[in-house]
Design an enzyme around this catalytic site. Structure first.
Site, mmCIF file in Angstrom:
data_model
loop_
_atom_site.group_PDB
_atom_site.id
_atom_site.type_symbol
_atom_site.label_atom_id
_atom_site.label_comp_id
_atom_site.label_asym_id
_atom_site.label_seq_id
_atom_site.Cartn_x
_atom_site.Cartn_y
_atom_site.Cartn_z
ATOM 1 N N LYS A 49 -28.640 -4.424 -45.963
ATOM 2 C CA LYS A 49 -29.354 -5.156 -47.107
ATOM 3 C C LYS A 49 -28.201 -4.997 -48.444
ATOM 4 C CE LYS A 49 -33.649 -5.388 -49.907
ATOM 5 N NZ LYS A 49 -34.918 -5.008 -50.018
ATOM 6 N N SER A 74 -38.772 -8.109 -49.948
ATOM 7 C CA SER A 74 -37.492 -8.561 -50.303
ATOM 8 C C SER A 74 -36.134 -8.382 -49.312
ATOM 9 C CB SER A 74 -37.031 -7.623 -51.494
ATOM 10 O OG SER A 74 -36.884 -6.451 -51.256
ATOM 11 N N SER A 110 -41.520 -4.259 -48.629
ATOM 12 C CA SER A 110 -40.123 -5.011 -48.321
ATOM 13 C C SER A 110 -39.667 -4.975 -47.271
ATOM 14 C CB SER A 110 -38.977 -5.172 -49.393
ATOM 15 O OG SER A 110 -39.520 -5.665 -50.727
#
Lengths: 96, 486
Positions: free
Chosen positions: B78, B153, B177
């Protein structure tokens, strides 16, 4: 609305955020909805309750010897800086 | 060969048996990423050269008879994790030009485990969002239906793994997330106990809630990556000094006799019927495997979302004050003075949702409101944590849905932040109490994946993973691929 345009201007100034004129009203609306939504916390009985700041109960902040561990990497770090000169970070003139 | 249909564990075994080289695997996944182009928008940066160099090194290790279960397995990070010499943007204009001078501990550890870095995945800006629509680089699309969101997210990581662009990826979870996008894309996602994985080099959103974890195809893969990522780190002051069990070795622990508590508050109004049916089906499977199922009530838990939307913005407003346009990150053109430099750099560098959260946080922390909002929320947080503690006196794990609905349409919920925030209604509690929690796929509703969630006491990751592994041995939801990406 809980928060007015003027409130948003005030909060934005505290947070050092420029908000465009045409966005003040929409932000006043969405921030009001959020604040109204969190108002329901008032329904919880918390008189005898201790506030919780982090989830590791009973953990104490770890300390270490005050010894130098990192080396100077100023040049590397300043590669990301918007404006530098002679190893210094430049900002607009502060003192006239 | 369909390498992308295999799990990371299976790829690792194939590598060690020399059935495939890491370079071949890496090229396979790089080609799929390239083919995905703008369709999914899952990656911010693809590190092809770095990936091939990592792969050659891994192949040499394997040829020399060295290396572990992840040596040569490609992964994605990420874009919230700092990667030395590689763009690290947090999907924000603020950091769109930021090349990290160092590696996050998570990155360092997974590199040491021999993984190959394919690239950095798209995400909600500064991890603030539940749909991956707040990214400066545009929304990520769900590979199961490209008109829908992948969740957020960690939406880029989720889409990348679900579409077979990477065998596994890292994520972070502040309010759901990792788990919510895992549920919406048919993956297994774990958020470990607060303090289990170092936050060093993981760009901070809400420091008392943020934890790093994994999005993968199976509990076995999650166990392998989590073992490699976890452990004490003196560079994170909230890192826990506790030995890390070998999660992979613990996978075969029997499920019989496990006491599973079904959270009553998670099966009320707002839970979509198809999702409820799939999650109840998973519960029946756990019963067949020998779990003892009881219903439990956590009365303060429905206050998780309002608690979170005071605590998280408060911490974010403080954390994001570091972005001042001076030492790194975005700076506005021709600032008139210092105040202008701060306000315009931040005003132009942050997107609307980030601004909204900074302002919410600034408001609840400001003089006259601190007690009414922030202190009150911290007290309700105590009540929620106490509810969990009480529940774990009588059960081993808690069970419920991960998200109230399957993936929703892009643009569907962007107009009202509160509607968007309610996506995380089942996931936020674990963050507030610092508990490990996992989502795994348990069905399809109109062709869209849904997941169940397990929550355990602190440091019970092994039990979450072994229970899910037992479930996945009897079911194949985790092996399904989105038809367009099979």
């Amino acid at each position: 609305m809980t928060l007015t345009r003027h409130d948003v201007e005030n909060i934005a100034r505290l947070a050092r955020l420029q908000i465009r004129e045409d966005q003040l009203e929409p932000f006043a609306g969405s921030l009001s909805r959020i604040i109204d939504f969190v108002e329901q916390l008032g329904s919880a009985a918390t008189d005898q309750v201790e506030p919780m700041a982090h989830p590791l109960q009973g953990m104490v902040q770890r300390l270490r010897e005050d010894q130098v561990e990192a080396s100077d990497q100023r040049d590397l770090f300043q590669q990301n800086a918007p404006e530098v000169a002679a190893g210094l970070y430049l900002v607009p003139r502060v003192i006239e | 060969m369909s390498f992308h249909a295999l799990t990371a564990a299976e790829l690792g075994r194939a590598l060690r048996r020399r059935e495939v080289s890491s370079l071949e695997l890496t090229d396979h996944f790089l080609a799929r990423i390239e083919g995905s182009g703008t369709r999914l928008n899952a990656f911010v940066t693809v590190t092809a050269e770095r990936a091939r160099a990592d792969a050659r090194r891994a192949d040499a290790e394997i040829a020399a008879g060295r290396g572990g279960p992840l040596t040569g397995v490609p992964i994605a990070h990420k874009d919230i994790f700092c990667t030395a010499g590689i763009l690290t943007t947090c999907s924000s204009r603020m950091l769109a030009n930021f090349t990290s001078p160092y590696d996050a501990t998570v990155v360092e550890k997974l590199t040491a485990a021999g993984t190959v870095l394919l690239g950095k995945t798209n995400m909600d800006e500064f991890a603030m969002g539940s749909s991956n629509e707040t990214s400066y680089f545009g929304p990520v699309r769900n590979p199961w239906d490209e008109a829908r969101v992948p969740g957020g997210s960690s939406g880029g990581s989720a889409a990348a793994v679900a579409a077979g662009l990477a065998p596994a990826a890292t994520g972070t979870d502040t309010g759901g997330s990792i788990r919510q996008p895992a549920a919406l894309t048919g993956l297994t996602g774990i958020k470990p106990t607060y303090g289990r994985v170092s936050r060093y080099g993981m760009i901070a959103f809400a420091s008392s809630l943020d934890q790093a974890g994994v999005l993968a195809r199976s509990a076995e893969d999650a166990a392998l990556l989590l073992s490699a990522m976890s452990g004490f780190d003196p560079r994170d002051s909230t890192s826990v000094e506790q030995p890390v069990p070998d999660y992979h070795a613990g996978l075969e622990a029997p499920l019989a006799g496990l006491r599973v508590g079904v959270i009553r508050e998670f099966f009320g109004e707002g839970l979509e019927a198809g999702t409820a049916a799939a999650v109840t089906g998973a519960l029946d499977q756990f019963k067949r495997l020998g779990a003892e199922v009881v219903e439990v009530s956590l009365p303060a838990l429905p206050l998780s979302v309002p608690t979170y939307y005071v605590v998280a913005p408060a911490e974010c407003s403080s954390n994001l004050s570091r972005f001042d346009g001076i030492r790194f990150g975005y700076r506005c053109e021709s600032p008139r003075d210092l105040y202008d430099l701060y306000t315009r750099s931040r005003g132009e560098g942050f997107g609307d949702e980030v601004k909204r959260r900074i302002m919410t946080g600034t408001y609840v922390l400001s003089a006259g409101y601190y007690d009414a909002y922030y202190l009150k929320a911290q007290k309700v947080r105590s009540l929620i944590a106490a509810d969990f503690q009480r529940a774990f006196e009588s059960v081993d794990l808690l069970f419920g849905p991960t998200a109230p609905t399957p993936a929703f349409g892009i643009g569907e919920k962007v107009d009202d932040p509160v509607t968007m925030y309610l996506n995380d209604i089942y996931t936020i509690g674990a963050n507030l109490a610092g508990l490990p929690a996992l989502s795994a796929p348990c069905g399809l509703v109109d062709g869209l994946p849904v997941g169940f969630q397990l929550i355990g006491p602190q440091f019970s990751e092994s039990r979450l993973l072994s229970a899910t592994h037992a479930y996945q041995r009897e079911t194949d939801w985790h092996r399904r691929l989105p038809p367009a990406w099979a």
